[in-house]
Scaffold this motif. Structure first.
Motif, PDB file in Angstrom:
ATOM      1  N   HIS A 198       0.856  -1.254  -0.083  1.00  0.00           N
ATOM      2  CA  HIS A 198      -0.006   0.045  -0.119  1.00  0.00           C
ATOM      3  C   HIS A 198       0.783   1.301   0.180  1.00  0.00           C
ATOM      4  O   HIS A 198       0.531   2.265  -0.719  1.00  0.00           O
ATOM      5  CB  HIS A 198      -0.891  -0.100   1.251  1.00  0.00           C
ATOM      6  N   ARG A 199       1.997   1.394   0.627  1.00  0.00           N
ATOM      7  CA  ARG A 199       2.910   2.413   0.847  1.00  0.00           C
ATOM      8  C   ARG A 199       3.490   2.496  -0.443  1.00  0.00           C
ATOM      9  O   ARG A 199       3.851   3.614  -1.222  1.00  0.00           O
ATOM     10  CB  ARG A 199       3.871   2.291   1.690  1.00  0.00           C
ATOM     11  N   LEU A 200       3.706   1.830  -1.464  1.00  0.00           N
ATOM     12  CA  LEU A 200       4.307   1.742  -2.605  1.00  0.00           C
ATOM     13  C   LEU A 200       3.395   2.147  -3.483  1.00  0.00           C
ATOM     14  O   LEU A 200       3.546   3.094  -4.459  1.00  0.00           O
ATOM     15  CB  LEU A 200       4.917   0.218  -3.156  1.00  0.00           C
ATOM     16  N   ILE A 201       2.035   1.854  -3.520  1.00  0.00           N
ATOM     17  CA  ILE A 201       0.792   2.397  -4.430  1.00  0.00           C
ATOM     18  C   ILE A 201       1.016   3.823  -4.142  1.00  0.00           C
ATOM     19  O   ILE A 201       0.810   4.490  -5.302  1.00  0.00           O
ATOM     20  CB  ILE A 201      -0.215   1.550  -4.417  1.00  0.00           C
ATOM     21  N   GLN A 202       0.832   4.260  -3.004  1.00  0.00           N
ATOM     22  CA  GLN A 202       0.927   5.852  -2.501  1.00  0.00           C
ATOM     23  C   GLN A 202       1.874   6.496  -3.309  1.00  0.00           C
ATOM     24  O   GLN A 202       1.639   7.408  -3.561  1.00  0.00           O
ATOM     25  CB  GLN A 202       0.557   5.948  -1.082  1.00  0.00           C
ATOM     26  N   ALA A 203       2.952   5.877  -3.130  1.00  0.00           N
ATOM     27  CA  ALA A 203       4.199   6.614  -3.891  1.00  0.00           C
ATOM     28  C   ALA A 203       4.287   6.759  -5.250  1.00  0.00           C
ATOM     29  O   ALA A 203       4.428   7.637  -5.879  1.00  0.00           O
ATOM     30  CB  ALA A 203       5.381   5.885  -3.333  1.00  0.00           C
ATOM     31  N   VAL A 204       3.619   5.664  -5.822  1.00  0.00           N
ATOM     32  CA  VAL A 204       3.595   5.717  -7.346  1.00  0.00           C
ATOM     33  C   VAL A 204       2.407   6.856  -7.511  1.00  0.00           C
ATOM     34  O   VAL A 204       2.825   7.615  -8.760  1.00  0.00           O
ATOM     35  CB  VAL A 204       3.178   4.272  -7.888  1.00  0.00           C
ATOM     36  N   VAL A 205       1.196   6.720  -7.048  1.00  0.00           N
ATOM     37  CA  VAL A 205       0.158   7.496  -7.379  1.00  0.00           C
ATOM     38  C   VAL A 205       0.760   9.175  -7.167  1.00  0.00           C
ATOM     39  O   VAL A 205       0.640   9.925  -7.860  1.00  0.00           O
ATOM     40  CB  VAL A 205      -0.905   7.639  -6.235  1.00  0.00           C
ATOM     41  N   ALA A 206       1.561   9.411  -5.968  1.00  0.00           N
ATOM     42  CA  ALA A 206       2.005  10.875  -5.742  1.00  0.00           C
ATOM     43  C   ALA A 206       2.940  11.091  -6.800  1.00  0.00           C
ATOM     44  O   ALA A 206       2.792  12.253  -7.416  1.00  0.00           O
ATOM     45  CB  ALA A 206       2.618  10.702  -4.360  1.00  0.00           C
ATOM     46  N   ASP A 207       3.781  10.392  -7.335  1.00  0.00           N
ATOM     47  CA  ASP A 207       4.670  10.638  -8.399  1.00  0.00           C
ATOM     48  C   ASP A 207       4.087  10.947  -9.710  1.00  0.00           C
ATOM     49  O   ASP A 207       4.385  12.099 -10.040  1.00  0.00           O
ATOM     50  CB  ASP A 207       5.657   9.536  -8.593  1.00  0.00           C
ATOM     51  N   LEU A 208       3.072  10.353  -9.685  1.00  0.00           N
ATOM     52  CA  LEU A 208       2.552  10.283 -11.282  1.00  0.00           C
ATOM     53  C   LEU A 208       1.530  11.665 -11.264  1.00  0.00           C
ATOM     54  O   LEU A 208       1.350  12.282 -12.356  1.00  0.00           O
ATOM     55  CB  LEU A 208       1.845   9.077 -11.727  1.00  0.00           C
TER      56      LEU A 208
END
Length: 247
Positions: free
Chosen positions: A122-132
């Motif tokens: 979940h933390r990784l998904i959040q980081a991907v979303v924030a970056d994009l």
């Protein structure tokens, strides 16, 4: 134990988990791989692909670390990789292809053993979303995998489907021989898990559905609010209560 997520850099390719570092399931055309008769070096091919994408498009990954009780205890906990679908040879070979032209393709979500229960995915998904979101991307899409009948509701999927995903993607570390095998089961993301974190199916298939997560500034706004609340709570916990005077 705390988890931190940072963007993948050219200098940090050695920070990728062992299986991800060797896996070319997405990055190498299956026909090319077959013609090479196993002579290609998967680590070299993966580094070449990552370097090309990062130089031409920008950061294409997030890496999670878990820090222990000592500053020196910093272990790789997982990673996520994503890129324009045009850079992914296998993206055009699924029955639910092609990826939408306005979307970035999420190919890899890897949580390492024994951190499957540490909310790393979940933390990784959040980081991907924030970056994009910051880069102005409209959506993320992914080819999910189903190993059985689709669940009837999110409540039925819930924690169990997330654990199945974590158990499967952690398997290469439990079984050293599996680290060299690239199959849909070891290299694709569980479709139920993707739905649990907000993706919606846009191309149905009993085995390889394509899912999509619409991105907008609300994602970034919510993340900023959550971060601010965490900081306020942390500050409050460190502030000693005021003394009440005795008169």
């Amino acid at each position: 134990m705390s988890t931190s997520v940072t963007a993948l850099t050219l200098d940090g390719l050695d920070q990728l988990p062992a299986h991800t570092r060797r896996c070319v399931f997405w990055e190498l055309d299956p026909a090319v791989a077959a013609d090479s008769h196993g002579l290609c070096d998967p680590v070299f091919e993966k580094e070449a692909w990552l370097s090309t994408v990062m130089l031409e498009w920008g950061s294409c990954g997030q890496v999670a670390h878990v820090e222990g009780s000592r500053p020196s205890d910093r272990n790789i906990a997982g990673c996520a990789l994503y890129s324009p679908p045009s850079a992914v040879p296998r993206a055009s070979l699924f029955p639910t292809s092609p990826v939408s032209p306005d979307a970035v393709l999420l190919t890899t979500l890897q949580a390492e053993f024994p951190y499957e229960e540490a909310d790393v995915a979940h933390r990784l998904i959040q980081a991907v979303v924030a970056d994009l979101v910051r880069r102005g991307v409209r959506a993320i899409e992914a080819f999910g995998i189903r190993n059985g009948p689709a669940s009837s509701s999110v409540a039925d999927r819930g924690f169990g489907s997330s654990m199945r995903l974590m158990e499967r993607i952690a398997a290469p570390l439990r079984d050293p021989a599996a680290a060299t095998r690239c199959t849909p089961e070891t290299c694709m993301i569980d479709a139920d898990f993707l739905e649990d974190v907000g993706f919606e199916v846009v191309a149905q298939h009993h085995r390889f559905p394509r899912l999509r997560l619409e991105l907008n500034t609300d994602h970034l706004w919510k993340e900023d609010v959550e971060r601010a609340l965490d900081q306020l709570l942390a500050a409050a916990s460190m502030t000693p209560p005021a003394r009440v005077g005795v008169f």
